[in-house]
Design an enzyme around this catalytic site. Structure first.
Site, short mmCIF file in Angstrom:
data_model
loop_
_atom_site.label_atom_id
_atom_site.label_comp_id
_atom_site.label_asym_id
_atom_site.label_seq_id
_atom_site.Cartn_x
_atom_site.Cartn_y
_atom_site.Cartn_z
N ARG A 162 0.76 -1.09 0.38
CA ARG A 162 0.43 -0.06 -0.17
C ARG A 162 0.79 1.48 -0.05
O ARG A 162 0.90 2.17 -0.20
CB ARG A 162 -0.89 -0.43 0.58
CG ARG A 162 -1.76 1.09 1.50
CD ARG A 162 -3.31 0.97 2.01
NE ARG A 162 -4.14 1.83 2.34
CZ ARG A 162 -3.79 3.07 3.40
NH1 ARG A 162 -3.41 2.53 4.54
NH2 ARG A 162 -4.75 3.91 2.74
N HIS A 179 0.71 4.58 -3.17
CA HIS A 179 0.44 6.39 -2.08
C HIS A 179 1.56 6.30 -2.72
O HIS A 179 1.33 8.15 -3.68
CB HIS A 179 0.33 5.93 -0.95
CG HIS A 179 -1.63 5.59 -0.07
ND1 HIS A 179 -1.95 6.68 0.82
CD2 HIS A 179 -1.46 4.88 -0.46
CE1 HIS A 179 -2.86 6.12 1.08
NE2 HIS A 179 -2.78 4.95 -0.04
N ASN A 184 -3.73 8.31 4.51
CA ASN A 184 -2.61 7.55 4.95
C ASN A 184 -3.08 6.62 6.06
O ASN A 184 -1.47 6.08 6.72
CB ASN A 184 -1.37 8.23 4.69
CG ASN A 184 -1.27 9.14 3.75
OD1 ASN A 184 -1.26 8.11 2.82
ND2 ASN A 184 -0.61 10.14 4.00
N HIS A 186 -6.50 -5.93 -2.85
CA HIS A 186 -7.03 -5.57 -1.82
C HIS A 186 -7.32 -7.74 -0.94
O HIS A 186 -7.80 -7.80 -0.39
CB HIS A 186 -8.38 -5.56 -1.89
CG HIS A 186 -8.29 -3.83 -1.97
ND1 HIS A 186 -9.26 -3.15 -1.60
CD2 HIS A 186 -7.36 -2.84 -1.40
CE1 HIS A 186 -8.51 -2.26 -1.66
NE2 HIS A 186 -7.38 -1.01 -1.57
C1 HEM Z 1 -8.75 1.17 -6.81
C2 HEM Z 1 -8.72 1.96 -5.55
C3 HEM Z 1 -7.99 1.31 -3.62
C4 HEM Z 1 -8.75 2.16 -2.38
C5 HEM Z 1 -10.14 3.10 -2.94
C6 HEM Z 1 -8.55 2.13 -1.72
C7 HEM Z 1 -8.91 1.60 -0.28
C8 HEM Z 1 -8.11 1.38 0.51
C9 HEM Z 1 -8.54 1.68 1.84
C10 HEM Z 1 -9.94 1.91 2.72
C11 HEM Z 1 -7.83 0.68 3.09
C12 HEM Z 1 -7.84 0.49 3.77
C13 HEM Z 1 -6.73 1.47 5.21
C14 HEM Z 1 -7.21 1.30 6.43
O1 HEM Z 1 -8.16 1.50 7.22
O2 HEM Z 1 -6.18 1.35 6.97
C15 HEM Z 1 -6.99 -0.06 2.04
C16 HEM Z 1 -6.12 -0.68 1.83
C17 HEM Z 1 -5.02 -1.06 1.21
N1 HEM Z 1 -4.50 -0.81 -0.10
FE1 HEM Z 1 -6.11 -0.10 -0.82
N2 HEM Z 1 -7.76 1.32 -2.56
C18 HEM Z 1 -6.83 1.19 -3.95
C19 HEM Z 1 -6.67 0.78 -4.79
C20 HEM Z 1 -5.17 0.09 -3.68
C21 HEM Z 1 -3.99 -0.47 -4.21
C22 HEM Z 1 -3.62 0.28 -6.36
C23 HEM Z 1 -2.98 -1.15 -4.33
C24 HEM Z 1 -2.04 -1.81 -4.18
C25 HEM Z 1 -1.11 -1.86 -5.57
C26 HEM Z 1 -3.78 -0.95 -2.45
C27 HEM Z 1 -2.99 -2.16 -1.81
C28 HEM Z 1 -3.81 -1.85 -0.27
C29 HEM Z 1 -3.49 -2.39 0.67
C30 HEM Z 1 -2.17 -3.89 0.27
C31 HEM Z 1 -4.41 -2.31 2.27
C32 HEM Z 1 -4.40 -3.12 3.27
C33 HEM Z 1 -3.33 -2.34 3.82
C34 HEM Z 1 -2.75 -2.81 5.77
O3 HEM Z 1 -3.51 -3.68 5.84
O4 HEM Z 1 -2.80 -2.24 6.43
N3 HEM Z 1 -5.16 -0.64 -3.08
N4 HEM Z 1 -7.46 0.20 0.77
C1 LIG Z 2 0.52 7.10 10.24
C2 LIG Z 2 0.25 8.43 9.83
O1 LIG Z 2 1.01 9.13 9.69
N1 LIG Z 2 -0.67 8.32 10.52
C3 LIG Z 2 -1.66 10.08 9.96
C4 LIG Z 2 -2.50 10.00 9.62
O2 LIG Z 2 -3.62 11.35 9.26
C5 LIG Z 2 -4.16 11.39 10.44
C6 LIG Z 2 -5.36 11.81 10.66
O3 LIG Z 2 -4.33 13.88 9.89
C7 LIG Z 2 -3.38 11.37 11.35
O4 LIG Z 2 -3.47 11.37 12.97
C8 LIG Z 2 -2.19 10.49 12.10
O5 LIG Z 2 -1.10 10.51 12.62
#
Ligand code: HEM
Ligand SMILES: CC(=O)N[C@H]1CO[C@H](CO)[C@@H](O)[C@@H]1O
Ligand SMILES: *[C@@H]1O[C@H](CO)[C@@H](O)[C@H](O)[C@H]1NC(C)=O
Ligand SMILES: *[C@@H]1O[C@H](CO)[C@@H](O)[C@H](O)[C@H]1NC(C)=O
Ligand SMILES: *[C@@H]1O[C@H](CO)[C@@H](O)[C@H](O)[C@H]1NC(C)=O
Ligand SMILES: *[C@@H]1O[C@H](CO)[C@@H](O)[C@H](O)[C@H]1NC(C)=O
Ligand SMILES: *[C@@H]1O[C@H](CO)[C@@H](O)[C@H](O)[C@H]1NC(C)=O
Ligand SMILES: *[C@@H]1O[C@H](CO)[C@@H](O)[C@H](O)[C@H]1NC(C)=O
Ligand SMILES: *[C@@H]1O[C@H](CO)[C@@H](O)[C@H](O)[C@H]1NC(C)=O
Ligand SMILES: *[C@@H]1O[C@H](CO)[C@@H](O)[C@H](O)[C@H]1NC(C)=O
Ligand SMILES: *[C@@H]1O[C@H](CO)[C@@H](O)[C@H](O)[C@H]1NC(C)=O
Ligand SMILES: *[C@@H]1O[C@H](CO)[C@@H](O)[C@H](O)[C@H]1NC(C)=O
Length: 326
Positions: free
Chosen positions: A64, A68, A96, A195
């Site tokens: 991720r 980003h 983030n 995902h």
């Molecule tokens: C299509 C649009 C996308 C949206 C709207 C999206 C949105 C999100 C959101 C909201 C999360 C949850 C974050 C959290 O709650 O900590 C997430 C997690 C994640 N995303 Fe996406 N994402 C997208 C595309 C991608 C792409 C292109 C990748 C990588 C190639 C990716 C890889 C991941 C991974 C690996 C996680 C899990 C992170 C973790 O376990 O901490 N995502 N994504």
């Molecule tokens: C890991 C990290 O930097 N998290 C930040 C993401 O954004 C929120 C809100 O702006 C911050 O409070 C976190 O520290």
């Protein structure tokens, strides 16, 4: 003879100049460091694997992080820069939330600066560490990574908000966000397969569980059984602390299972479910139910993602420390 060699020098200059423009991955190549830092890729992999062996959640974090980094001002390592007194950096923007693994990148950078000072960019470390962390469970590299990126020195929280797609987006908005990065609907669907690993905080999907249409109900595009399960996991609409696996029961394995559950209406975000609302995207989802198709497609799409607005050759810098500008 003299004319010929002059002509060749001229050609080299023209070609070098023409391909040094930003975008399209110009200047990236496989094994860019083979002469300048032959052990670079080995060092990245070794340290990354050591950490993943101890923390199975790390591949999701680093994958991720790469996404980003690339979507905000290009794959230039700017996601690693810390905020300062007069600048709120990308990593502190709301999307983030839960970005992590910065310590691993820092450790890799320290080792690389020892082995070959000033040679390997932070941007390339992010690209390699994402690949290596995901590949650990297969004991081999799942995809090739082009290198030769250089580091940027601009990191703005506002840019993160403007460029990272929102989990509440519909298909039109998602495909527009990807198109801005020269990524197609095909890439959008394939890369969403990331995902298959990792977790999400409830706040990114709990709107789908509670009172979605104003009649006290859940999002009709969400599997009802699954919605009921999610409701027991997330306490309420404003639960900002609980996390849920995005590919339940299989959230540590990098495979095509995301597409299997997506078809069962168990995509966690509205942005996941949105992929089924477009004919072309939905047909591709069906193709990706074949796991070989998924891995092959992912290799290509992540390579394209890694080319977004890269700085190469004389552009950008090699940061000494990934979290601060030189
Ligand atoms: C299509 C649009 C996308 C949206 C709207 C999206 C949105 C999100 C959101 C909201 C999360 C949850 C974050 C959290 O709650 O900590 C997430 C997690 C994640 N995303 Fe996406 N994402 C997208 C595309 C991608 C792409 C292109 C990748 C990588 C190639 C990716 C890889 C991941 C991974 C690996 C996680 C899990 C992170 C973790 O376990 O901490 N995502 N994504
Ligand atoms: C890991 C990290 O930097 N998290 C930040 C993401 O954004 C929120 C809100 O702006 C911050 O409070 C976190 O520290
Ligand atoms: C890999 O890392 C281990 C432990 O950190 C170290 O002992 C080993 O020498 C490293 N190997 C290479 C090739 O860098
Ligand atoms: C392994 O992970 C645990 C918890 O996730 C952490 O406390 C510990 O320091 C890690 N060990 C190493 C060697 O990184
Ligand atoms: C930002 O703040 C630092 C001190 O924290 C200062 O040295 C620098 O000049 C400031 N930069 C700008 C653009 O204001
Ligand atoms: C991993 O791959 C290496 C090199 O290909 C091999 O030597 C090693 O035995 C493999 N490890 C496992 C656990 O399969
Ligand atoms: C998609 O979302 C955008 C932004 O919220 C909105 O303007 C647009 O009308 C939506 N499109 C569809 C087809 O729902
Ligand atoms: C997309 O491609 C065009 C044409 O090759 C290029 O000018 C542009 O910089 C690229 N944009 C991104 C975000 O890579
Ligand atoms: C559900 O939404 C409707 C319309 O917005 C609102 O009138 C109602 O109070 C909400 N119910 C709950 C339990 O929040
Ligand atoms: C929502 O759930 C969280 C997590 O359990 C809890 O801390 C918070 O107090 C709850 N908020 C409301 C309004 O019930
Ligand atoms: C909902 O998920 C279950 C598996 O948990 C599956 O058997 C069922 O077909 C799904 N329902 C729909 C409408 O896809
Ligand atoms: C940022 O990088 C550019 C070149 O890419 C350089 O001209 C500029 O001085 C750098 N700014 C800082 C604050 O490092």
């Amino acid at each position: 003879m003299k004319y010929l060699s002059n002509f060749i020098v001229f050609l080299v200059i023209v070609v070098t100049f023409a391909s040094s423009v930003k975008g399209k991955g110009g200047g990236l190549e496989q094994d860019f460091y083979k002469k300048t830092c032959p052990k670079a890729e080995q060092i990245v992999r070794n340290i990354t694997w050591t950490h993943v062996a101890n923390n199975s959640k790390l591949p999701a974090k680093l994958l991720r992080m790469f996404f980003h980094d690339c979507f905000v001002g290009g794959c230039d390592g700017s996601v690693l820069i810390d905020s300062t007194a007069n600048n709120t950096a990308e990593k502190d923007a709301i999307p983030n939330k839960s970005l992590a693994g910065f310590d691993v990148i820092d450790e890799v950078k320290t080792a690389l600066e020892k082995a070959c000072p000033g040679i390997v960019s932070c941007a390339d470390i992010v690209a390699l560490a994402a690949r290596d962390s995901v590949s650990f469970q297969f004991n081999q590299s799942l995809w090739e990574v082009e290198t030769g990126r250089r580091d940027g020195n601009v990191s703005l929280a506002s840019e993160a908000l403007a460029n990272i797609p929102s989990p509440f987006s519909n298909f039109t908005t998602l495909s527009q966000r990807f198109a801005k990065k020269n990524l197609s609907v095909h890439d959008l669907v394939v890369l969403s397969g990331a995902h298959t690993i990792g977790v999400s905080h409830c706040l990114f999907f709990s709107n789908r569980l509670f009172n979605f249409t104003g009649k006290g109900d859940a999002d009709p595009s969400l599997n009802t059984t699954y919605a009921a399960t999610l409701k027991t996991l997330c306490q309420n609409q404003s639960d900002t602390t609980t996390t849920v696996a995005m590919d339940p029961g299989d959230s540590l394995t990098f495979d095509n299972h995301y597409f299997v559950i997506l078809k069962q209406k168990q995509g966690l975000f509205q942005s996941d479910a949105a992929l089924l609302t477009d004919g072309k995207a939905s047909n591709l989802v069906d193709k990706l139910l074949d796991s070989k198709n998924f891995i092959n497609a992912f290799k290509n799409s992540i390579k394209k993602m890694g080319q977004i607005e890269v700085l190469t050759r004389n552009n950008g810098v090699i940061r000494k420390k990934c979290s601060v500008v030189n």
